[in-house]
Write an enzyme that holds these catalytic residues in place. Structure first.
Site, PDB file in Angstrom:
ATOM      1  N   LYS A  71       0.808  -1.234   0.000  1.00 60.94           N
ATOM      2  CA  LYS A  71       0.000   0.000   0.000  1.00 60.94           C
ATOM      3  C   LYS A  71       0.839   1.281   0.000  1.00 60.94           C
ATOM      4  O   LYS A  71       0.372   2.316  -0.455  1.00 60.94           O
ATOM      5  CB  LYS A  71      -0.942   0.018   1.211  1.00 60.94           C
ATOM      6  CG  LYS A  71      -2.108  -0.939   1.085  1.00 60.94           C
ATOM      7  CD  LYS A  71      -3.054  -0.788   2.267  1.00 60.94           C
ATOM      8  CE  LYS A  71      -4.193  -1.771   2.171  1.00 60.94           C
ATOM      9  NZ  LYS A  71      -5.164  -1.630   3.258  1.00 60.94           N
ATOM     10  N   THR A 155       3.560   0.060  20.490  1.00 60.33           N
ATOM     11  CA  THR A 155       4.785   0.857  20.348  1.00 60.33           C
ATOM     12  C   THR A 155       4.377   2.328  20.416  1.00 60.33           C
ATOM     13  O   THR A 155       3.814   2.876  19.459  1.00 60.33           O
ATOM     14  CB  THR A 155       5.472   0.540  18.994  1.00 60.33           C
ATOM     15  OG1 THR A 155       5.648  -0.881  18.915  1.00 60.33           O
ATOM     16  CG2 THR A 155       6.811   1.239  18.869  1.00 60.33           C
ATOM     17  N   LYS A 158       5.012   5.174  17.658  1.00 62.87           N
ATOM     18  CA  LYS A 158       4.228   5.194  16.408  1.00 62.87           C
ATOM     19  C   LYS A 158       2.890   5.920  16.627  1.00 62.87           C
ATOM     20  O   LYS A 158       2.429   6.661  15.766  1.00 62.87           O
ATOM     21  CB  LYS A 158       3.962   3.774  15.918  1.00 62.87           C
ATOM     22  CG  LYS A 158       5.185   3.099  15.335  1.00 62.87           C
ATOM     23  CD  LYS A 158       4.735   1.916  14.486  1.00 62.87           C
ATOM     24  CE  LYS A 158       5.764   0.828  14.473  1.00 62.87           C
ATOM     25  NZ  LYS A 158       5.217  -0.458  14.047  1.00 62.87           N
ATOM     26  N   GLY A 239     -15.693  -5.859  11.326  1.00 63.11           N
ATOM     27  CA  GLY A 239     -14.825  -5.377  10.252  1.00 63.11           C
ATOM     28  C   GLY A 239     -15.315  -5.751   8.862  1.00 63.11           C
ATOM     29  O   GLY A 239     -14.851  -5.182   7.869  1.00 63.11           O
TER      30      GLY A 239
HETATM   31  P1  NAP Z   1      -0.079  -2.819  10.289  1.00 63.82           P
HETATM   32  O1  NAP Z   1       0.214  -1.573   9.523  1.00 63.82           O
HETATM   33  O2  NAP Z   1       0.906  -3.934  10.314  1.00 63.82           O
HETATM   34  O3  NAP Z   1      -0.353  -2.364  11.822  1.00 63.82           O
HETATM   35  C1  NAP Z   1      -0.616  -3.314  12.821  1.00 63.82           C
HETATM   36  C2  NAP Z   1      -0.844  -2.598  14.164  1.00 63.82           C
HETATM   37  O4  NAP Z   1      -1.225  -3.591  15.109  1.00 63.82           O
HETATM   38  C3  NAP Z   1       0.396  -1.911  14.702  1.00 63.82           C
HETATM   39  O5  NAP Z   1       0.016  -0.730  15.342  1.00 63.82           O
HETATM   40  C4  NAP Z   1       0.932  -2.935  15.724  1.00 63.82           C
HETATM   41  O6  NAP Z   1       1.604  -2.364  16.826  1.00 63.82           O
HETATM   42  C5  NAP Z   1      -0.350  -3.544  16.235  1.00 63.82           C
HETATM   43  N1  NAP Z   1      -0.079  -4.901  16.742  1.00 63.82           N
HETATM   44  C6  NAP Z   1       0.332  -5.971  16.010  1.00 63.82           C
HETATM   45  N2  NAP Z   1       0.493  -7.039  16.827  1.00 63.82           N
HETATM   46  C7  NAP Z   1       0.179  -6.617  18.086  1.00 63.82           C
HETATM   47  C8  NAP Z   1       0.170  -7.247  19.362  1.00 63.82           C
HETATM   48  N3  NAP Z   1       0.516  -8.545  19.516  1.00 63.82           N
HETATM   49  N4  NAP Z   1      -0.193  -6.511  20.439  1.00 63.82           N
HETATM   50  C9  NAP Z   1      -0.526  -5.197  20.302  1.00 63.82           C
HETATM   51  N5  NAP Z   1      -0.521  -4.543  19.130  1.00 63.82           N
HETATM   52  C10 NAP Z   1      -0.181  -5.243  18.033  1.00 63.82           C
HETATM   53  O7  NAP Z   1      -1.444  -3.459   9.820  1.00 63.82           O
HETATM   54  P2  NAP Z   1      -2.744  -2.696   9.243  1.00 63.82           P
HETATM   55  O8  NAP Z   1      -2.663  -2.573   7.781  1.00 63.82           O
HETATM   56  O9  NAP Z   1      -2.959  -1.475  10.060  1.00 63.82           O
HETATM   57  O10 NAP Z   1      -3.889  -3.791   9.539  1.00 63.82           O
HETATM   58  C11 NAP Z   1      -4.199  -4.139  10.876  1.00 63.82           C
HETATM   59  C12 NAP Z   1      -5.414  -5.032  10.934  1.00 63.82           C
HETATM   60  O11 NAP Z   1      -6.558  -4.301  10.485  1.00 63.82           O
HETATM   61  C13 NAP Z   1      -5.326  -6.242  10.017  1.00 63.82           C
HETATM   62  O12 NAP Z   1      -4.789  -7.314  10.710  1.00 63.82           O
HETATM   63  C14 NAP Z   1      -6.756  -6.493   9.599  1.00 63.82           C
HETATM   64  O13 NAP Z   1      -7.342  -7.445  10.457  1.00 63.82           O
HETATM   65  C15 NAP Z   1      -7.456  -5.168   9.851  1.00 63.82           C
HETATM   66  N6  NAP Z   1      -7.903  -4.554   8.585  1.00 63.82           N
HETATM   67  C16 NAP Z   1      -9.192  -4.758   8.218  1.00 63.82           C
HETATM   68  C17 NAP Z   1      -9.678  -4.208   7.057  1.00 63.82           C
HETATM   69  C18 NAP Z   1     -11.125  -4.414   6.695  1.00 63.82           C
HETATM   70  O14 NAP Z   1     -11.497  -4.187   5.529  1.00 63.82           O
HETATM   71  N7  NAP Z   1     -11.966  -4.799   7.627  1.00 63.82           N
HETATM   72  C19 NAP Z   1      -8.850  -3.437   6.224  1.00 63.82           C
HETATM   73  C20 NAP Z   1      -7.518  -3.237   6.633  1.00 63.82           C
HETATM   74  C21 NAP Z   1      -7.055  -3.816   7.813  1.00 63.82           C
HETATM   75  P3  NAP Z   1       3.191  -2.060  16.802  1.00 63.82           P
HETATM   76  O15 NAP Z   1       3.325  -0.720  16.153  1.00 63.82           O
HETATM   77  O16 NAP Z   1       3.569  -2.086  18.231  1.00 63.82           O
HETATM   78  O17 NAP Z   1       3.837  -3.169  16.006  1.00 63.82           O
END
Ligand code: NAP
Length: 273
Positions: A71, A155, A158, A239
């Site tokens: 993205k 974190t 961020k 979601g």
């Molecule tokens: P991303 O950019 O990788 O961000 C993930 C976030 O989750 C980061 O802030 C990370 O924190 C946090 N995180 C990951 N593992 C964690 C843990 N064990 N404990 C606490 N925090 C944790 O991913 P993204 O693109 O934002 O997507 C995130 C989620 O949104 C996806 O997994 C998906 O399920 C959902 N999503 C849904 C849709 C939809 O259409 N419904 C669309 C997009 C995304 P750190 O900064 O500390 O690593």
């Protein structure tokens, strides 16, 4: 026997792609709208994005969805970005306009669409997570004119960076349950099928019956967060609503046609159930 010959080709790039619901939604939409097009799944490793985008410009590909991890990087291969892609800092949709390859973002609209009917009631909101989905959520909440937005992330730096960029508040991860919010949005993968299933990203002490709890995770449909919120009588949003609305908006961009949201939701839910 009639042979189906697509006149237009669309697809999704991402890695890993897993069982994306996008091909189901868009191919159903093409069929319903009697459009001779096909939507394919293109798993693409990050190191192959450059070559893929060269092919995109030379082959007759009409548009694409873009998901993790492309993205941000895909922005280097387009001619123009829409304002909403600039605002979200990410591109999830590619289309052609007057010979130019345009990068757009439908995640923002997808994220706020299920909240529009309740927007007047939401004065305070907490966003959990600080990745790409959190950016889309914060942009969407600002479009809905929700003034008091807070963000909390494992974190802290961020979340602080996003808080500075969007002029919102930062809450320490350990303190995320201390205040009451009208709306809580989970944008972390906590609660997703697999090893994170059963994990609740929120400390639920201040979730009440008039709280709205929106989990961007949609597999499973009822995450641990939504289950616990329901037990407290809170309104819950899955979601799948964001996925549905970002997809409907992509379809509109590519075809100029509106799909029926209720039928599309039923299609997606039948697959997930
Ligand atoms: P991303 O950019 O990788 O961000 C993930 C976030 O989750 C980061 O802030 C990370 O924190 C946090 N995180 C990951 N593992 C964690 C843990 N064990 N404990 C606490 N925090 C944790 O991913 P993204 O693109 O934002 O997507 C995130 C989620 O949104 C996806 O997994 C998906 O399920 C959902 N999503 C849904 C849709 C939809 O259409 N419904 C669309 C997009 C995304 P750190 O900064 O500390 O690593």
């Amino acid at each position: 026997m009639s042979v189906f010959i697509p006149e237009k080709i669309y697809g999704i790039i991402g890695y890993p792609l897993g069982h994306s619901l996008s091909p189901l939604l868009h191919n159903w939409g093409f069929s319903k709208s009697r459009i001779q097009a096909v939507y394919m799944s293109w798993p693409l490793e990050p190191e192959n994005l450059d070559n893929f985008m060269k092919g995109f410009r030379t082959l007759p590909v009409s548009g694409a969805s873009v998901t993790i991890p492309h993205k941000l990087a895909v922005r280097n291969f387009i001619d123009r970005e829409t304002d909403r892609a600039k605002g979200a800092g990410a591109v999830n949709t590619l289309y052609w306009e007057n010979g130019q390859l345009v990068g757009d973002n439908t995640d923002v609209a997808g994220c706020y669409a299920p909240l529009e009917a309740e927007a007047d009631k939401i004065k305070t909101a907490l966003v959990l997570g600080a990745g790409g989905a959190a950016r889309a959520a914060v942009c969407g909440l600002q479009i809905l004119k929700i003034d008091n937005i807070s963000i909390s992330n494992r974190t802290a730096s961020k979340a602080q960076d996003l808080a500075d960029e969007f002029q919102i508040s930062h809450v320490d991860w350990d303190n995320r349950g201390k205040e009451r919010y009208d709306l809580i949005i989970n944008t972390t993968p906590l609660g997703m099928s697999g090893e994170r299933i059963g994990i609740c990203p929120m400390i639920m002490d201040n979730v009440e019956s008039d709280t709205i709890v929106y989990d961007l995770v949609y597999n499973p449909l009822e995450t641990e967060l939504l289950k616990r919120a329901s037990e407290k009588g809170a309104k819950t949003i899955s979601g799948i609503e964001m996925f549905l609305h970002q997809g409907l908006e992509q379809f509109r961009i590519w075809t100029g046609k509106n799909l029926d949201p209720d039928s599309a939701r039923e299609l997606l839910l039948s697959k997930l159930r």
